[in-house]
Design an enzyme around this catalytic site. Structure first.
Site, PDB file in Angstrom:
ATOM      1  N   GLN A   1      -0.494  -7.154   6.226  1.00  0.00           N
ATOM      2  CA  GLN A   1      -1.922  -6.301   5.762  1.00  0.00           C
ATOM      3  C   GLN A   1      -2.095  -6.573   4.303  1.00  0.00           C
ATOM      4  OE1 GLN A   1      -1.915  -2.233   7.512  1.00  0.00           O
ATOM      5  NE2 GLN A   1      -0.094  -2.769   7.514  1.00  0.00           N
ATOM      6  N   ASN A   2      -0.989  -7.318   3.505  1.00  0.00           N
ATOM      7  CA  ASN A   2      -0.944  -7.443   2.100  1.00  0.00           C
ATOM      8  C   ASN A   2      -1.781  -8.654   1.656  1.00  0.00           C
ATOM      9  OD1 ASN A   2       0.720  -5.393   1.826  1.00  0.00           O
ATOM     10  ND2 ASN A   2       2.620  -6.542   1.658  1.00  0.00           N
TER      11      ASN A   2
ATOM     12  N   ASN B   1      10.716   1.717   7.174  1.00  0.00           N
ATOM     13  CA  ASN B   1       9.715   2.463   6.208  1.00  0.00           C
ATOM     14  C   ASN B   1      10.338   3.462   5.258  1.00  0.00           C
ATOM     15  OD1 ASN B   1       7.054   2.037   5.417  1.00  0.00           O
ATOM     16  ND2 ASN B   1       6.786   4.261   5.536  1.00  0.00           N
TER      17      ASN B   1
ATOM     18  N   CYS C   1     -24.800 -19.744  -9.482  1.00  0.00           N
ATOM     19  CA  CYS C   1     -25.831 -19.385  -9.014  1.00  0.00           C
ATOM     20  C   CYS C   1     -26.641 -17.867  -9.305  1.00  0.00           C
ATOM     21  CB  CYS C   1     -26.125 -19.244  -7.301  1.00  0.00           C
ATOM     22  SG  CYS C   1     -24.826 -18.138  -6.522  1.00  0.00           S
TER      23      CYS C   1
ATOM     24  N   GLU D   1       9.481   6.193   4.246  1.00  0.00           N
ATOM     25  CA  GLU D   1       9.218   7.556   4.904  1.00  0.00           C
ATOM     26  C   GLU D   1       8.741   7.392   6.489  1.00  0.00           C
ATOM     27  OE1 GLU D   1       4.939   8.264   2.889  1.00  0.00           O
ATOM     28  OE2 GLU D   1       6.596   8.802   1.908  1.00  0.00           O
TER      29      GLU D   1
ATOM     30  N   CYS E   1     -23.133 -18.282  -2.701  1.00  0.00           N
ATOM     31  CA  CYS E   1     -23.091 -19.785  -2.529  1.00  0.00           C
ATOM     32  C   CYS E   1     -21.564 -20.046  -2.008  1.00  0.00           C
ATOM     33  CB  CYS E   1     -23.447 -20.467  -3.716  1.00  0.00           C
ATOM     34  SG  CYS E   1     -22.310 -20.439  -5.196  1.00  0.00           S
TER      35      CYS E   1
ATOM     36  N   SER F   1       2.468   2.330   6.518  1.00  0.00           N
ATOM     37  CA  SER F   1       2.126   3.769   7.027  1.00  0.00           C
ATOM     38  C   SER F   1       1.616   3.502   8.440  1.00  0.00           C
ATOM     39  CB  SER F   1       1.286   4.387   6.140  1.00  0.00           C
ATOM     40  OG  SER F   1       0.126   3.763   5.847  1.00  0.00           O
TER      41      SER F   1
ATOM     42  N   ASP G   1      -1.350  -9.906  -1.503  1.00  0.00           N
ATOM     43  CA  ASP G   1      -0.662 -10.385  -2.750  1.00  0.00           C
ATOM     44  C   ASP G   1      -0.091 -11.922  -2.627  1.00  0.00           C
ATOM     45  OD1 ASP G   1       1.701  -9.872  -1.345  1.00  0.00           O
ATOM     46  OD2 ASP G   1       1.804  -8.032  -2.163  1.00  0.00           O
TER      47      ASP G   1
ATOM     48  N   HIS H   1      -5.946  -9.034   5.894  1.00  0.00           N
ATOM     49  CA  HIS H   1      -6.872  -8.260   4.995  1.00  0.00           C
ATOM     50  C   HIS H   1      -7.312  -9.275   3.742  1.00  0.00           C
ATOM     51  CE1 HIS H   1      -5.432  -4.138   6.501  1.00  0.00           C
ATOM     52  NE2 HIS H   1      -6.241  -4.736   7.251  1.00  0.00           N
TER      53      HIS H   1
HETATM   54  P1  NAD Z   1       0.279   2.274   2.685  1.00  0.00           P
HETATM   55  O1  NAD Z   1       0.023   2.279   1.331  1.00  0.00           O
HETATM   56  O2  NAD Z   1      -0.585   2.732   3.605  1.00  0.00           O
HETATM   57  O3  NAD Z   1       1.686   2.376   3.255  1.00  0.00           O
HETATM   58  C1  NAD Z   1       2.833   1.964   2.617  1.00  0.00           C
HETATM   59  C2  NAD Z   1       4.194   2.454   3.122  1.00  0.00           C
HETATM   60  O4  NAD Z   1       5.340   1.812   2.668  1.00  0.00           O
HETATM   61  C3  NAD Z   1       4.402   4.061   3.030  1.00  0.00           C
HETATM   62  O5  NAD Z   1       4.510   4.714   4.150  1.00  0.00           O
HETATM   63  C4  NAD Z   1       5.601   4.092   2.022  1.00  0.00           C
HETATM   64  O6  NAD Z   1       6.446   5.060   2.392  1.00  0.00           O
HETATM   65  C5  NAD Z   1       6.298   2.721   2.256  1.00  0.00           C
HETATM   66  N1  NAD Z   1       7.199   2.379   1.457  1.00  0.00           N
HETATM   67  C6  NAD Z   1       6.884   2.466  -0.165  1.00  0.00           C
HETATM   68  N2  NAD Z   1       7.936   1.703  -0.701  1.00  0.00           N
HETATM   69  C7  NAD Z   1       8.410   1.101   0.166  1.00  0.00           C
HETATM   70  C8  NAD Z   1       9.822   0.297   0.211  1.00  0.00           C
HETATM   71  N3  NAD Z   1      10.355  -0.050  -1.042  1.00  0.00           N
HETATM   72  N4  NAD Z   1      10.292  -0.084   1.197  1.00  0.00           N
HETATM   73  C9  NAD Z   1       9.880   0.422   2.403  1.00  0.00           C
HETATM   74  N5  NAD Z   1       8.897   1.292   2.593  1.00  0.00           N
HETATM   75  C10 NAD Z   1       8.169   1.627   1.534  1.00  0.00           C
HETATM   76  O7  NAD Z   1       0.024   0.608   3.203  1.00  0.00           O
HETATM   77  P2  NAD Z   1      -0.299  -0.271   4.167  1.00  0.00           P
HETATM   78  O8  NAD Z   1       0.148   0.316   5.489  1.00  0.00           O
HETATM   79  O9  NAD Z   1      -0.298  -1.543   3.971  1.00  0.00           O
HETATM   80  O10 NAD Z   1      -2.024  -0.119   4.411  1.00  0.00           O
HETATM   81  C11 NAD Z   1      -2.910  -0.074   3.386  1.00  0.00           C
HETATM   82  C12 NAD Z   1      -3.674  -0.941   2.785  1.00  0.00           C
HETATM   83  O11 NAD Z   1      -3.185  -1.278   1.712  1.00  0.00           O
HETATM   84  C13 NAD Z   1      -3.666  -2.290   3.554  1.00  0.00           C
HETATM   85  O12 NAD Z   1      -4.767  -2.685   4.152  1.00  0.00           O
HETATM   86  C14 NAD Z   1      -3.132  -3.345   2.581  1.00  0.00           C
HETATM   87  O13 NAD Z   1      -4.180  -4.389   2.470  1.00  0.00           O
HETATM   88  C15 NAD Z   1      -3.256  -2.746   1.190  1.00  0.00           C
HETATM   89  N6  NAD Z   1      -2.895  -2.926  -0.064  1.00  0.00           N
HETATM   90  C16 NAD Z   1      -2.135  -4.000  -0.256  1.00  0.00           C
HETATM   91  C17 NAD Z   1      -1.023  -4.097  -1.365  1.00  0.00           C
HETATM   92  C18 NAD Z   1      -0.448  -5.304  -1.688  1.00  0.00           C
HETATM   93  O14 NAD Z   1      -0.973  -6.604  -1.339  1.00  0.00           O
HETATM   94  N7  NAD Z   1       0.481  -5.594  -2.119  1.00  0.00           N
HETATM   95  C19 NAD Z   1      -0.955  -2.889  -2.201  1.00  0.00           C
HETATM   96  C20 NAD Z   1      -1.541  -1.898  -1.862  1.00  0.00           C
HETATM   97  C21 NAD Z   1      -2.376  -1.708  -0.800  1.00  0.00           C
END
Ligand code: NAD
Length: 240
Positions: free
Chosen positions: A86-87, A202, A139, A204, A115, A178, A89, A104
């Site tokens: 979902q990241n 995770n 554009c 939490e 364009c 999460s 980055d 995403h």
């Molecule tokens: P989220 O922020 O909803 O959840 C992140 C989860 O990771 C939390 O439950 C937290 O407890 C856990 N966490 C934090 N640090 C951790 C670690 N070191 N090790 C293990 N777990 C850890 O993120 P999500 O579920 O990805 O959904 C949110 C949206 O945020 C996604 O759509 C994503 O595209 C976007 N997002 C992406 C980035 C990125 O690309 N790095 C950063 C922020 C948000």
């Protein structure tokens, strides 16, 4: 195995998550900066957020951490088929993962809505020094990061591939999510329905812990390398 990652795996690379106490969403309103309706109504809100959070600079300086590297190692040894992320980055690719399904999009690319000309995030960051919202140099169209905002469809190819992998795997490993953002969060449910074991790592508890076969409330960057370094238990060893 198939891995499914969220913002938590990049936290140890210095990229804040959205929902932690120090997450981005505590300072900015996602219904404004991450919504396509609001973006089209008032694009400057997003671009002020972009400048203040210094998104491109944040991502440029971020390096893959041992969690990303461990997943790349698992792919190299033939145990991991792909990473569904979902990241936005690009850190899995930097770590060496070759099969990354981005649900995403990717924030390092900024695209003109008229364009489709593409710009790097660094270039657009420079443009925002003199104009917010930045406009296409060809554009004059509105620019938007190549990420999926709330209210937009996920890229259909990525969704199709992610479901195909989830339905076929033996073990579905969730790392640092999460699991509250839909439709992506349905993919682990589908994997489980199709017979995969579900493991969640995770920091939490998540809303899907009761569905999982194993849950580790721990940091990805320390836990994943340890799991990989641990030899698999010997099966069918004759008792002496
Ligand atoms: P989220 O922020 O909803 O959840 C992140 C989860 O990771 C939390 O439950 C937290 O407890 C856990 N966490 C934090 N640090 C951790 C670690 N070191 N090790 C293990 N777990 C850890 O993120 P999500 O579920 O990805 O959904 C949110 C949206 O945020 C996604 O759509 C994503 O595209 C976007 N997002 C992406 C980035 C990125 O690309 N790095 C950063 C922020 C948000």
């Amino acid at each position: 195995m198939v891995a499914f990652t969220g913002a938590g795996i990049s936290e140890e690379s210095g990229i804040p998550t959205y929902r932690d106490t120090n997450g981005l969403w505590t300072k900015y309103d996602p219904s404004k900066y991450a919504s396509i309706d609001y973006f089209l109504q008032d694009p400057s809100y997003y671009w002020h957020f972009f400048r203040e959070v210094r998104y491109p600079l944040l991502f440029e300086s971020a390096q893959p951490n041992p969690g990303h590297l461990a997943l790349a190692d698992l792919e190299r040894t033939g145990k991991l088929r792909c990473v569904i992320t979902q990241n936005i980055d690009g850190l899995h690719q930097e770590a060496g993962s070759t099969r990354v399904i981005e649900l995403h999009g990717n924030t390092r690319i900024i695209r003109c809505l008229e364009c489709s000309k593409e710009f790097t995030a660094e270039k657009v960051y420079e443009m925002t020094e003199t104009r917010i919202p930045p406009l296409c140099t060809d554009c004059g169209g509105l620019l938007k990061p190549a990420v999926v905002f709330f209210g937009e469809q996920l890229p259909q190819d990525a969704v199709h591939d992610a479901y195909a992998e989830a339905e076929a795997c033996d073990l579905f490993l969730v790392v640092g999510s999460s699991l509250v953002v839909y439709p992506a969060a349905h993919i682990p449910v589908r994997a489980k329905e199709c017979g995969a074991r579900l493991v969640i790592i995770n920091k939490e508890p998540t809303v899907m812990d009761t569905l999982a076969d194993a849950v580790l409330n721990a940091k990805a960057g320390t836990t994943l390398p340890q799991i990989i370094a641990t030899p698999a238990p010997q099966r069918n060893t004759p008792k002496t």
